[in-house]
Design a protein around this motif. Structure first.
Motif, short mmCIF file in Angstrom:
data_model
loop_
_atom_site.label_atom_id
_atom_site.label_comp_id
_atom_site.label_asym_id
_atom_site.label_seq_id
_atom_site.Cartn_x
_atom_site.Cartn_y
_atom_site.Cartn_z
N GLY A 1 34.41 37.74 43.98
CA GLY A 1 32.89 38.25 43.78
C GLY A 1 33.07 39.68 43.33
N SER A 2 31.55 40.31 43.21
CA SER A 2 32.04 41.33 42.52
C SER A 2 31.96 42.62 43.58
CB SER A 2 30.29 41.89 42.04
OG SER A 2 30.02 40.91 41.16
N THR A 3 33.35 42.93 43.89
CA THR A 3 33.61 43.78 45.08
C THR A 3 34.64 44.91 44.54
OG1 THR A 3 35.59 42.20 45.49
CG2 THR A 3 33.69 41.93 46.70
N SER A 4 34.67 44.96 43.03
CA SER A 4 35.27 45.98 42.59
C SER A 4 34.92 47.42 42.95
CB SER A 4 35.33 45.94 40.91
OG SER A 4 35.82 44.78 40.54
N THR B 1 42.57 44.81 36.09
CA THR B 1 43.74 45.18 36.11
C THR B 1 43.93 46.76 35.21
OG1 THR B 1 45.03 42.87 36.34
CG2 THR B 1 46.34 44.91 35.40
N LEU B 2 43.31 46.52 33.83
CA LEU B 2 43.50 47.60 33.03
C LEU B 2 42.56 48.91 33.94
CD1 LEU B 2 43.79 48.69 30.29
CD2 LEU B 2 41.60 48.05 29.60
N LEU B 3 41.60 48.58 34.47
CA LEU B 3 40.93 49.96 34.95
C LEU B 3 41.61 50.23 36.33
CD1 LEU B 3 38.30 51.65 35.18
CD2 LEU B 3 37.52 49.75 36.70
N TRP B 4 42.15 49.45 37.20
CA TRP B 4 43.08 49.88 38.20
C TRP B 4 44.30 50.49 37.67
CZ3 TRP B 4 41.80 49.93 42.97
CH2 TRP B 4 42.56 49.90 44.02
N LEU B 5 44.95 50.27 36.60
CA LEU B 5 46.21 50.96 36.16
C LEU B 5 45.79 52.12 35.78
CD1 LEU B 5 48.50 48.26 34.51
CD2 LEU B 5 48.54 49.12 36.81
N TRP B 6 44.69 52.40 35.06
CA TRP B 6 44.56 53.71 34.24
C TRP B 6 44.00 54.62 35.58
CZ3 TRP B 6 45.94 55.78 30.33
CH2 TRP B 6 46.19 55.23 29.11
N THR B 7 43.25 54.26 36.57
CA THR B 7 42.89 54.77 37.62
C THR B 7 44.10 55.49 38.38
OG1 THR B 7 40.98 53.61 37.96
CG2 THR B 7 41.70 54.89 39.66
N LYS B 8 45.13 54.53 38.74
CA LYS B 8 46.34 54.92 39.20
C LYS B 8 47.20 56.01 38.37
CE LYS B 8 48.64 51.89 41.85
NZ LYS B 8 49.41 50.57 42.12
N THR B 9 47.21 55.66 37.19
CA THR B 9 48.14 56.77 36.13
C THR B 9 47.29 57.92 36.23
OG1 THR B 9 48.48 54.64 34.67
CG2 THR B 9 48.43 56.90 33.78
N LEU B 10 45.84 58.01 36.11
CA LEU B 10 45.39 59.20 36.28
C LEU B 10 45.62 60.02 37.54
CD1 LEU B 10 43.19 61.44 35.16
CD2 LEU B 10 41.41 59.84 36.26
N MET B 11 45.55 59.44 38.61
CA MET B 11 45.60 60.11 40.04
C MET B 11 47.15 60.23 40.25
SD MET B 11 42.82 60.40 41.12
CE MET B 11 43.43 61.07 42.61
N ALA C 1 34.24 47.93 35.96
CA ALA C 1 35.08 46.88 36.39
C ALA C 1 34.52 45.32 36.67
CB ALA C 1 35.84 47.42 37.63
N PRO C 2 35.04 44.45 36.13
CA PRO C 2 34.87 43.12 36.74
C PRO C 2 35.23 42.70 38.09
CG PRO C 2 36.62 43.05 35.18
CD PRO C 2 36.37 44.55 35.29
N SER C 3 34.99 41.49 38.45
CA SER C 3 35.48 41.18 39.82
C SER C 3 36.90 41.17 39.93
CB SER C 3 34.83 39.77 40.07
OG SER C 3 35.20 38.76 39.07
N ILE D 1 44.03 30.56 40.19
CA ILE D 1 43.27 32.00 40.65
C ILE D 1 44.15 32.86 40.20
CG2 ILE D 1 42.24 33.59 42.33
CD1 ILE D 1 42.13 30.93 44.00
N HIS D 2 43.54 33.76 39.26
CA HIS D 2 44.51 34.99 38.75
C HIS D 2 43.80 36.24 38.80
CE1 HIS D 2 42.38 33.03 35.25
NE2 HIS D 2 41.83 34.56 34.96
N GLN D 3 44.31 37.25 38.79
CA GLN D 3 43.55 38.64 38.74
C GLN D 3 43.05 38.91 37.39
OE1 GLN D 3 45.18 42.01 40.93
NE2 GLN D 3 44.99 43.36 39.05
N ASN D 4 41.73 39.41 37.28
CA ASN D 4 41.15 39.75 35.85
C ASN D 4 41.86 40.80 35.07
OD1 ASN D 4 39.08 37.91 35.55
ND2 ASN D 4 37.65 38.99 37.22
N GLY D 5 42.16 40.49 33.96
CA GLY D 5 42.65 41.43 33.19
C GLY D 5 42.04 42.90 32.91
N GLY D 6 40.58 42.77 33.11
CA GLY D 6 39.68 43.69 32.87
C GLY D 6 39.85 44.78 34.05
#
Length: 548
Positions: free
Chosen positions: A480-483, A238-248, A37-39, A231-236
């Motif tokens: 920052g790198s808090t993902s 968002t992708l990881l976050w959505l797949w995590t939620k989709t899996l859970m 995950a990026p920042s 300022i915007h949310q990083n697309g990378g």
């Protein structure tokens, strides 16, 4: 079927395998955030171009790079009118990089803009602290199919902010610059279009300034330029976050359905603790549901509001559950399993949640049709915001103080009961009850750990969002790198709820009753399929006050 909860009847070996597996999953959540995950957020900085508009905005035309009569040096420009309406500051978002025109993606989820006002020191145009600044702002958008300069209006508004600046003594000379706080400009709940254009005017009413110097733009000093930070949310991320939620989501849904069937098959009504766990699982399922996928193909300007409401619902149910979880192991039989006995305790949560809900509905709700709105921009809005935050903070502190008091009482009760009663019984029975106690202690410790990380994640998110609106927008917590922290906390909350659903579900094993573990003198648990109900699990029976 109800021989107590699964946690009381599950063998130590199976319990160890389950806990080890969940621990591995928890570590995996952290590692995914670290490795992939990026920042969470990124920013772009724009030096707004100052242009001369001879029509003073009366034509209604958009001012963009191709139509801009650029003012090379704003401090040396002599306007033809006193109201300065012919000066327009423009910024096209995103900017080009290495000759390539970048574009925004729906994966960015939200767009937030803060404004840096650059003020020069001047003996003639003096800045006065707490000066009001009024901006006439227009925001346009362009789609892929549109022509290069075919901009459509997204929003227009007159924005009033308070300009706070400081200057060092050695800089109080011509050419010296003030250090001004960032100003909130806009917030979009979705990144629906690839290109945006911002036009800003800062008009001055000279006649109004003569009568009342405190009018907007009368005391802002000598402006040398504007700087926009987007300022915007990083697309990378968002992708990881959505797949995590989709899996859970299907995992949580399946466990929730399994738990519901277990308590629905009981010959009695579900206990308060069982219902609380069910509602907690339901709120988690709502939080996990990846509605953000829809925003990738459809414009959802209310997405931020929906996300805040879902998160608020989960926190409200989670905090309520913690009180019930601790309280059900302390109160006596006359008040156990009765939600009314928690009215005073839950009032802290209801008041705090209600105050934050009002604040959120005002802020996010108005931004649905006016992205330039900020509840902090007016004295009335600021008072409402301060009152809401103050009330919620007081209630939150009182709640956690009371929760800590209950947890300490539960721990003390376990210690006293075990030393007073446990070792007066047979060895076989003592070992069985000890097993229940250790499992309960594990859940209580996990509850405290989950509570700590959940609270920390909530406040760090709030702090990070405050940084995005302030002077630390470029180097804030969320940029920052808090993902790994967010993915790890997300995984821990899911694992915690799944453990509760699994361990506190009624067991499929048939016993004479879980209360036998303590109340009977038998050394063995006797199977009796004919007895189908129990009023409480072994732990609550053990901890209830003695009636002797």
């Amino acid at each position: 079927m109800a021989g107590g909860a699964v946690i009381e009847n599950l063998s130590n070996r199976k319990l160890f395998v389950i806990i080890a597996g969940l621990l591995a999953v928890q570590i995996l959540f952290f590692l995914v955030g670290v490795w992939y995950a990026p920042s969470p957020s990124s920013y772009m900085e724009f030096e707004m171009i100052s242009c001369r508009d001879e029509t003073k905005g009366l034509s209604g035309e958009w001012i963009h790079r191709d139509s801009c009569h650029q003012i090379e040096e704003l401090s040396e420009f002599t306007p033809s009118s006193f109201d300065l309406r012919e000066i327009v500051f423009i910024a096209k978002m995103p900017h080009a990089r290495d000759g390539i025109e970048l574009e925004y993606s729906p994966w960015f989820q939200f767009l937030l803009g803060v404004l840096q006002i650059e003020v020069e020191y001047s003996e003639h145009f003096k800045y006065v602290p707490h000066a009001q600044i009024e901006l006439e702002v227009r925001m346009g958008y362009r789609e892929h199919a549109s022509k290069k300069n075919d901009w459509k209006e997204l929003a227009t508004s007159n924005v009033t902010r308070i300009l706070e600046c400081t200057i060092a003594e050695e800089d109080k000379k011509d050419g010296g610059t003030y250090n001004c706080d960032m100003l909130d400009l806009f917030e979009l709940g979705s990144s629906s279009y690839p290109f945006y254009l911002v036009n800003i005017r800062i008009p001055i009413d000279q006649h109004a300034c003569q009568y009342n110097p405190k009018n907007p733009n009368c005391q802002i000093g000598k402006l040398s330029g504007l700087r926009l930070i987007e300022i915007h949310q990083n697309g990378g991320f968002t992708l990881l976050w959505l797949w995590t939620k989709t899996l859970m989501t299907p995992i949580v849904g399946a466990c929730l359905w399994w738990y519901y069937n277990r308590i629905n098959q009981l010959a009695r009504n579900p206990l308060l603790l069982e219902r609380a766990i069910l509602y907690l699982g339901l709120s988690l399922a709502i939080l996990d549901f990846p509605i953000e996928w829809i925003s990738l193909t459809h414009r959802l300007p209310f997405l931020l509001l929906v996300s805040d409401l879902r998160q608020g619902l989960f926190y409200t149910v989670l905090f309520s559950f913690w009180l019930i979880f601790a309280g059900e192991h302390l109160i006596d039989d006359t008040t156990r399993n009765n939600i009314k006995s928690y009215r005073f305790n839950l009032s802290f949560i209801i008041i705090a949640s209600g105050a934050l809900l009002i604040y959120d509905l005002i802020e996010r709700g108005v931004q649905l049709y006016d992205p330039f709105y900020s509840v902090w921009s007016s004295p009335t809005g600021s008072q409402i915001a301060y009152v809401a935050i103050f009330i919620s903070a007081i209630c939150t502190v009182a709640y956690f103080g009371f929760l800590l008091f209950k947890i300490v009482r539960v721990w003390t009760t376990i210690k006293h009961k075990r030393s007073a009663q446990l070792y007066q019984t047979s060895e076989n029975r003592r070992l069985k009850v000890e097993g229940v106690i250790y499992r309960f202690k594990f859940l209580m410790l996990f509850t405290v750990l989950c509570a700590g990380f959940t609270i920390l994640a909530y406040f760090m998110k709030q702090y990070g969002e405050a940084q995005l609106h302030g002077d630390e927008a470029r180097s804030g917590f969320l940029t920052g790198s808090t993902s790994a922290f967010f993915t790890g906390t997300f995984g821990m909350c899911n694992i915690y709820v799944l453990i509760l659903l699994a361990m506190y579900a009624p067991s499929h094993k048939h016993y004479r009753g879980a209360t036998q573990l303590i109340d009977e003198n038998d050394d063995e648990i006797i199977d009796d399929p004919s007895n189908q109900h129990t009023e409480s699990n072994a732990m609550t029976t053990f901890l209830k006050p003695s009636t002797d």
